[in-house]
Write a protein that holds these residues in place. Structure first.
Motif, PDB file in Angstrom:
ATOM      1  N   MET A   1      76.795 -57.458  58.995  1.00  0.00           N
ATOM      2  CA  MET A   1      76.038 -57.391  60.237  1.00  0.00           C
ATOM      3  C   MET A   1      76.194 -56.025  60.914  1.00  0.00           C
ATOM      4  SD  MET A   1      74.483 -60.320  60.507  1.00  0.00           S
ATOM      5  CE  MET A   1      74.157 -60.922  62.117  1.00  0.00           C
ATOM      6  N   VAL A   4      72.882 -54.285  61.289  1.00  0.00           N
ATOM      7  CA  VAL A   4      72.097 -54.870  62.373  1.00  0.00           C
ATOM      8  C   VAL A   4      72.568 -54.308  63.714  1.00  0.00           C
ATOM      9  CG1 VAL A   4      71.515 -57.012  63.580  1.00  0.00           C
ATOM     10  CG2 VAL A   4      71.577 -56.965  61.070  1.00  0.00           C
ATOM     11  N   ALA A   5      73.878 -54.299  63.924  1.00  0.00           N
ATOM     12  CA  ALA A   5      74.425 -53.785  65.183  1.00  0.00           C
ATOM     13  C   ALA A   5      74.104 -52.304  65.356  1.00  0.00           C
ATOM     14  CB  ALA A   5      75.934 -54.023  65.239  1.00  0.00           C
ATOM     15  N   GLY A  62      69.054 -55.873  57.381  1.00  0.00           N
ATOM     16  CA  GLY A  62      70.445 -56.253  57.603  1.00  0.00           C
ATOM     17  C   GLY A  62      70.611 -57.755  57.720  1.00  0.00           C
ATOM     18  N   LEU A  63      69.641 -58.404  58.352  1.00  0.00           N
ATOM     19  CA  LEU A  63      69.704 -59.866  58.471  1.00  0.00           C
ATOM     20  C   LEU A  63      69.512 -60.534  57.117  1.00  0.00           C
ATOM     21  CD1 LEU A  63      67.743 -60.406  61.797  1.00  0.00           C
ATOM     22  CD2 LEU A  63      70.200 -60.670  61.425  1.00  0.00           C
ATOM     23  N   ALA A  66      72.801 -60.154  55.197  1.00  0.00           N
ATOM     24  CA  ALA A  66      73.956 -60.862  55.763  1.00  0.00           C
ATOM     25  C   ALA A  66      74.020 -62.275  55.188  1.00  0.00           C
ATOM     26  CB  ALA A  66      73.853 -60.914  57.284  1.00  0.00           C
ATOM     27  N   ARG A  69      74.068 -65.878  59.334  1.00  0.00           N
ATOM     28  CA  ARG A  69      73.351 -65.296  60.465  1.00  0.00           C
ATOM     29  C   ARG A  69      73.416 -66.274  61.624  1.00  0.00           C
ATOM     30  NH1 ARG A  69      70.517 -64.482  55.888  1.00  0.00           N
ATOM     31  NH2 ARG A  69      69.133 -66.220  56.243  1.00  0.00           N
ATOM     32  N   VAL A  73      71.844 -64.318  66.984  1.00  0.00           N
ATOM     33  CA  VAL A  73      71.413 -63.047  66.391  1.00  0.00           C
ATOM     34  C   VAL A  73      69.942 -63.145  66.000  1.00  0.00           C
ATOM     35  CG1 VAL A  73      71.705 -61.507  64.409  1.00  0.00           C
ATOM     36  CG2 VAL A  73      73.710 -62.374  65.589  1.00  0.00           C
ATOM     37  N   THR A 134      76.069 -59.607  69.511  1.00  0.00           N
ATOM     38  CA  THR A 134      76.301 -60.794  68.686  1.00  0.00           C
ATOM     39  C   THR A 134      76.442 -60.444  67.203  1.00  0.00           C
ATOM     40  OG1 THR A 134      73.934 -61.268  68.621  1.00  0.00           O
ATOM     41  CG2 THR A 134      75.237 -62.436  70.278  1.00  0.00           C
ATOM     42  N   ALA A 135      75.792 -59.372  66.792  1.00  0.00           N
ATOM     43  CA  ALA A 135      75.941 -58.929  65.398  1.00  0.00           C
ATOM     44  C   ALA A 135      77.358 -58.426  65.130  1.00  0.00           C
ATOM     45  CB  ALA A 135      74.923 -57.842  65.066  1.00  0.00           C
TER      46      ALA A 135
END
Length: 140
Positions: A1, A4-5, A62-63, A66, A69, A73, A134-135
């Motif tokens: 993640m 994503v972040a 990215g999601l 992962a 999830r 997110v 949240t990521a």
């Protein structure tokens, strides 16, 4: 993640810097007329929107990569995507038409479309803060 972040916080920084700093300040600079400011704004926001689309693709990638999830997110990513879609599909075309008229010399009253765009920018900021935070939150 982490991807994503990183994408979310990069996107957040760009929105804050351009929408809430550059956009309002450029009209206060000496010698910047409304037509000049509009021309600059159109260039800057077109570039920002292209970068936002790339960052959205990074978030989506990215999601997909992962394993787990968290729902929050996904909700935050969907909200950011929906806001960007509304801005690009509904509001930006209206703003572009208006700015073309102003650049052609028409005197127009203030536009409500700008207010709607700003409201959506605030919603996007909230979504991106939530997405990035949240990521980074460990799952489990």
């Amino acid at each position: 993640m982490g991807l994503v972040a990183a994408a979310a916080f990069t996107w957040l920084g760009m929105v804050l810097a351009i929408s809430f700093l550059e956009a309002p300040l450029k009209f206060r600079a000496p010698g910047v007329t409304v037509p000049l400011g509009l021309g600059i704004g159109r260039l800057v926001f077109a570039a920002l929107n292209r970068v936002e689309l790339v960052l959205l693709l990074l978030v989506a990638g990215g999601l997909l990569l992962a394993g787990t999830r968290p729902a929050l997110v996904l909700v935050a990513a969907a909200l950011a995507a929906a806001v960007l879609a509304a801005q690009l599909g509904l509001i930006r075309p209206a703003l572009n038409r208006r700015s073309e008229r102003v650049l052609a010399g028409e005197e127009l009253p203030r536009s409500r479309a700008h207010l709607y765009y700003v409201v959506l920018e605030v919603a996007k900021v909230v979504a991106l803060v939530l997405l990035g935070a949240t990521a980074l939150t460990p799952v489990g």
